[in-house]
Design an enzyme around this catalytic site. Sequence first.
Site: not given
Lengths: 102, 130, 134
Positions: B39, B77-79, B82
């Site tokens: 994501f 989820i891409c840090i 995010a």
Amino acid sequence: MSTLHTVNKSPFERDSLSSCIRLAAKGHSILLIEDGALGAMAGTDHSDMVAGVMKDVSVYVLGPDLAARGMSEDRIIDGIQVVDYSGFVELTAKHDTCQSWL
Amino acid sequence: MKYSIMVNEGPYTHQASDTALHFCKAALDAGYEIFRVFFYHDGVNNGTRYTVPPQDDRNIQKEWSKLAEAHEIDLVICIAAAQRRGIMDADEAKRQGLDGDNIAPGFRISGLGQLIEGGIIADRQLVFGD
Amino acid sequence: MATKKFMFINRKAPYGTVYALESLEVVLIGAAFEQDVSLAFIGDGVYQIAKGQSTDGIGMKNFSPTYKALGDYEITKLYVEKESLEARGLTLDDLMPLVWEDEDDDYAEKPSIRLVSSAELAEVFDDQDVVLSF
């Protein structure tokens, strides 16, 4: 290599479909999904462009997206094939790569 | 056939996440493997458990969590994306001095390398976005 | 880990949406994984590498200098579609002079931007393993 191109934008909104058609090579396939499904309709300002590419490229449309928008399969361009989500999956498996036109 | 999926939009505003879900379910039904769903951009918003849609609407976050649990799908989820958008797991919230986390079950936060790795390992990479 | 041909397709102007910036972040990671990375600029994507970007007035970070650093990460294939450039009344002179140093050729500076026709770009696309669109 063969590529499955997916287009999810209406040709009336963005240039995604026209760009895809310009850059798809012979033997590739195009699947119209989401608002992109509207590009499958016959009798629109964009129908000739789509029909024109169909001698080199197979064009498909995702049936559930067409139905959701109240567009009957009877009114799509001749030769466009309607698929469901499992047909979408099979198309991705049949081609070597997938390229999204957003 | 092994798939890696990228979802670039959040739930509800765009159809991208719905289409990706339908695609993943159909691929699993066909006996294929979903190696990872990554994501990115606003797509990270699919992974907050504080999503509460009206009862007559679908709950996209819960659909992803359910799918992940049933089929052991890696939801990443891409840090960087995010952090920009306020999606935190417990460790990250603590590190940032925030008072709580909001990540949904089945999702994990990691780096962009996971997206590239997905592309390398999978047979097919698909992008759902806007 | 295996090496694949990764193509990053950029079709949106910078700043109006985050796609250009966050695409660039993935491109750099792709290079860190030592993949064979190419970029394509199509449609409004050509504005991403326009010369003279100045974002002071909109309060956003000007990330265009990052494109100049791509050569240092051995990203040397930036395809620009000629038809897209022409449709926007632009020429190569309107784009940043992006170069890379060829260590096999006495570190000669070589252009990274490759101006290609639609037909040529279609051939490049046809040869990719993974295509990420932004």
